[in-house]
Design a protein around this motif. Structure first.
Motif, PDB file in Angstrom:
ATOM      1  N   ALA A 198     118.121  21.272  32.307  1.00 59.45           N
ATOM      2  CA  ALA A 198     117.011  22.010  31.711  1.00 59.45           C
ATOM      3  C   ALA A 198     115.806  21.960  32.628  1.00 59.45           C
ATOM      4  CB  ALA A 198     116.660  21.412  30.347  1.00 59.45           C
ATOM      5  N   THR A 199     115.015  23.006  32.590  1.00 63.59           N
ATOM      6  CA  THR A 199     113.759  23.008  33.327  1.00 63.59           C
ATOM      7  C   THR A 199     112.653  22.569  32.389  1.00 63.59           C
ATOM      8  OG1 THR A 199     113.368  25.330  32.796  1.00 63.59           O
ATOM      9  CG2 THR A 199     114.550  24.856  34.823  1.00 63.59           C
ATOM     10  N   GLY A 200     111.588  22.110  32.955  1.00 62.40           N
ATOM     11  CA  GLY A 200     110.493  21.638  32.129  1.00 62.40           C
ATOM     12  C   GLY A 200     109.206  21.583  32.895  1.00 62.40           C
ATOM     13  N   GLY A 201     108.124  21.277  32.183  1.00 57.93           N
ATOM     14  CA  GLY A 201     106.834  21.162  32.851  1.00 57.93           C
ATOM     15  C   GLY A 201     106.252  22.525  33.164  1.00 57.93           C
ATOM     16  N   SER A 202     105.202  22.499  33.972  1.00 58.43           N
ATOM     17  CA  SER A 202     104.468  23.708  34.322  1.00 58.43           C
ATOM     18  C   SER A 202     105.310  24.627  35.173  1.00 58.43           C
ATOM     19  CB  SER A 202     103.189  23.325  35.079  1.00 58.43           C
ATOM     20  OG  SER A 202     102.581  24.472  35.615  1.00 58.43           O
ATOM     21  N   ARG A 203     105.090  25.937  35.018  1.00 56.09           N
ATOM     22  CA  ARG A 203     105.757  26.916  35.857  1.00 56.09           C
ATOM     23  C   ARG A 203     104.987  27.158  37.146  1.00 56.09           C
ATOM     24  NH1 ARG A 203     110.769  27.604  34.266  1.00 56.09           N
ATOM     25  NH2 ARG A 203     110.803  29.633  35.333  1.00 56.09           N
ATOM     26  N   ARG A 204     103.836  26.513  37.306  1.00 56.14           N
ATOM     27  CA  ARG A 204     103.011  26.713  38.496  1.00 56.14           C
ATOM     28  C   ARG A 204     103.581  25.919  39.666  1.00 56.14           C
ATOM     29  NH1 ARG A 204      98.894  23.842  40.871  1.00 56.14           N
ATOM     30  NH2 ARG A 204      97.385  25.053  42.081  1.00 56.14           N
ATOM     31  N   VAL A 205     103.644  26.560  40.832  1.00 56.27           N
ATOM     32  CA  VAL A 205     104.102  25.903  42.048  1.00 56.27           C
ATOM     33  C   VAL A 205     102.985  25.969  43.076  1.00 56.27           C
ATOM     34  CG1 VAL A 205     105.790  25.927  43.908  1.00 56.27           C
ATOM     35  CG2 VAL A 205     106.502  26.490  41.582  1.00 56.27           C
ATOM     36  N   ASP A 206     102.602  24.826  43.620  1.00 52.56           N
ATOM     37  CA  ASP A 206     101.475  24.735  44.540  1.00 52.56           C
ATOM     38  C   ASP A 206     101.909  25.123  45.953  1.00 52.56           C
ATOM     39  OD1 ASP A 206      99.136  24.195  45.848  1.00 52.56           O
ATOM     40  OD2 ASP A 206      99.171  22.031  45.506  1.00 52.56           O
TER      41      ASP A 206
END
Length: 470
Positions: A198-206
């Motif tokens: 599963a994916t989780g956390g913010s969808r933002r990638v720095d």
């Protein structure tokens, strides 16, 4: 960050097939840093590399790999480890094709950088998948980590042997092309052996943070590699060094202020994490220059052709694999993390100091074999304890971040260590091709420098690393 839990589908033989694929991935990713070693003289001749710039065949890969590892770990958490693992193999295969087909220096380095970007996606997602498969069983996890850990240095040393076989009987472009069928096989096995997760956390990638740290690292390595040619006192050298340091400082500020950073700086306060990563950084800075210059000594001074040069380092591969899987776990159980690591680093420093006594009229049996075995034993004892400490020190939900940090530490150390030792070797005579005495003096100086780095690592580990029975 997503929580790493063992999936119900990862049972029985599928889990061990998954481990085999993960270990193979780690083997290939690290092999790609070393397989070019035996091919370097041929590449230098065919593509027009200068002695000072030849190390960029290695550094272009490692700078992209080390600089993008944190991004790879973050993307793995956002998109899912299996997806990113597969995507990494696609990118690695594309870079391998470019590097194999290159007809000049610029295209060759571009291909190597693309390979490094693919490896930066593979490495952290592979370790995350390992934790997903075995994280629920501590005994099996220890065994899986030992096999995974053995794949890294074994891949590095085996790459030299495989590179020798390929270069001798095919040609140097095949050291890159071999990755393509391997990638296709792995991609076929991924759906059969890997949990989707599963994916989780913010969808933002720095992305900006990743670009900043990669550019900063590249600038530092470039300045050190070019310094012997343009001069350490030249304004250009110090401007580039300053720019690299400034970019890395900007990265740290970005991470401290960002709402969802690539590197949560607070994780470094986890007990043992910072010390283990420092050891990994210094370990890479000592080990990688050793095999790089040892291979050049075998070919350019002792006159070995590609295949014998690769075969000459095969005993190191076998000892590393034995040390990682058998000796290091036993030493850990008896001595603890700190004592085992320090013992390994002392042996590594001793082996390199022994190698520094090479002679222009030397022999493999006297000048290379015993010293290289001592260094290999030291590497096997130092690598596993610090890898395990770095991963286990972080909370389970930040396992992907911890794996990205420790991989980054080793690769950054490798790039900077090789850059510095290349400058040291060139300053001591390694830039004088055809002069066996001058080349030997240059390579000897690099071994001395690597021995000093390993000794510093031993002192730092003794002072800073804490762990059970340490």
């Amino acid at each position: 960050m997503s929580v790493l839990t063992p999936p119900q589908t990862g049972r029985g033989n599928r889990r061990w097939l998954g481990l085999a694929v993960i270990a193979a991935a780690q083997f290939v990713v690290i092999m790609d840093t070393s397989i070019i070693g035996v091919a370097l003289p041929g590449m230098q001749r065919d593509l027009g590399f200068t002695p000072e710039n030849l190390s960029w065949v290695f550094n272009a890969y490692v700078v992209a790999f080390g600089g993008l590892l944190l991004l790879g770990g973050k993307v793995s958490d956002v998109l899912g480890a299996r997806t990113v693992f597969a995507a990494g193999w696609v990118v690695l295969a594309a870079g391998s094709l470019v590097a194999a087909a290159a007809g000049n220096v610029e295209v060759e380095l571009a291909g190597r950088a693309i390979q490094g970007a693919g490896a930066a996606l593979i490495a952290p997602s592979a370790l995350t998948l390992l934790m997903m498969l075995f994280g629920g069983n501590p005994r099996e996890l220890t065994r899986a980590l030992a096999l995974y850990g053995a794949a890294a240095p074994a891949g590095g040393t085996a790459g030299v042997f495989l590179g020798g076989v390929i270069t001798e009987y095919l040609s140097w472009p095949w050291v890159f092309a071999i990755n393509i069928p391997i990638a296709l096989l792995v991609l076929a096995l991924v759906p059969l052996s890997m949990p989707a997760g599963a994916t989780g956390g913010s969808r933002r990638v720095d992305v900006l943070g990743a670009a900043t740290v990669t550019a900063g690292l590249a600038a530092l390595v470039y300045a050190v590699v070019q310094a012997p040619e343009v001069g350490w006192g030249a304004a250009r050298t110090w401007w580039v060094l300053g720019a690299g340091a400034a970019l890395l400082a900007v990265f740290v500020v970005q991470q401290a202020r960002g709402g969802d950073p690539l590197l949560r700086l607070g994780i470094l306060r986890a007990p043992g994490l910072a010390a283990a990563n420092l050891t990994q950084l210094l370990l890479g800075a000592a080990w990688i220059p050793m095999w790089f210059f040892l291979n050049l000594y075998l070919q350019q001074v002792l006159g070995f052709t590609a295949f014998p040069s690769g075969a000459a380092l095969l005993p190191m591969t076998l000892l590393i694999m034995l040390g990682m899987v058998v000796l290091a776990p036993k030493a850990l159980a008896a001595l603890g993390v700190r004592t085992t690591t320090v013992t390994g680093l002392v042996l590594l420093a001793a082996g390199m100091a022994w190698l520094a006594m090479i002679d222009a009229d030397g022999s493999y049996a006297v000048d290379v074999l015993p010293a290289s075995l001592a260094a290999a034993l030291g590497m096997s004892l130092a690598f596993i304890p610090t890898l395990g400490t770095a991963i286990s020190a972080a909370p389970p939900e930040e396992g992907g971040l911890a794996s990205g940090i420790v991989n980054t530490s080793y690769q950054v150390g490798s790039a900077l260590g090789l850059a510095v030792m290349t400058a040291v070797a060139a300053g001591a005579g390694a830039d004088q091709l055809g002069d066996a005495v001058a080349l030997t003096e240059g390579y000897s100086a690099a071994f001395v420098g690597a021995a000093i780095v390993a000794a510093v690592a031993a002192l730092a580990t003794a002072a800073l690393l804490r762990g059970p029975k340490s």
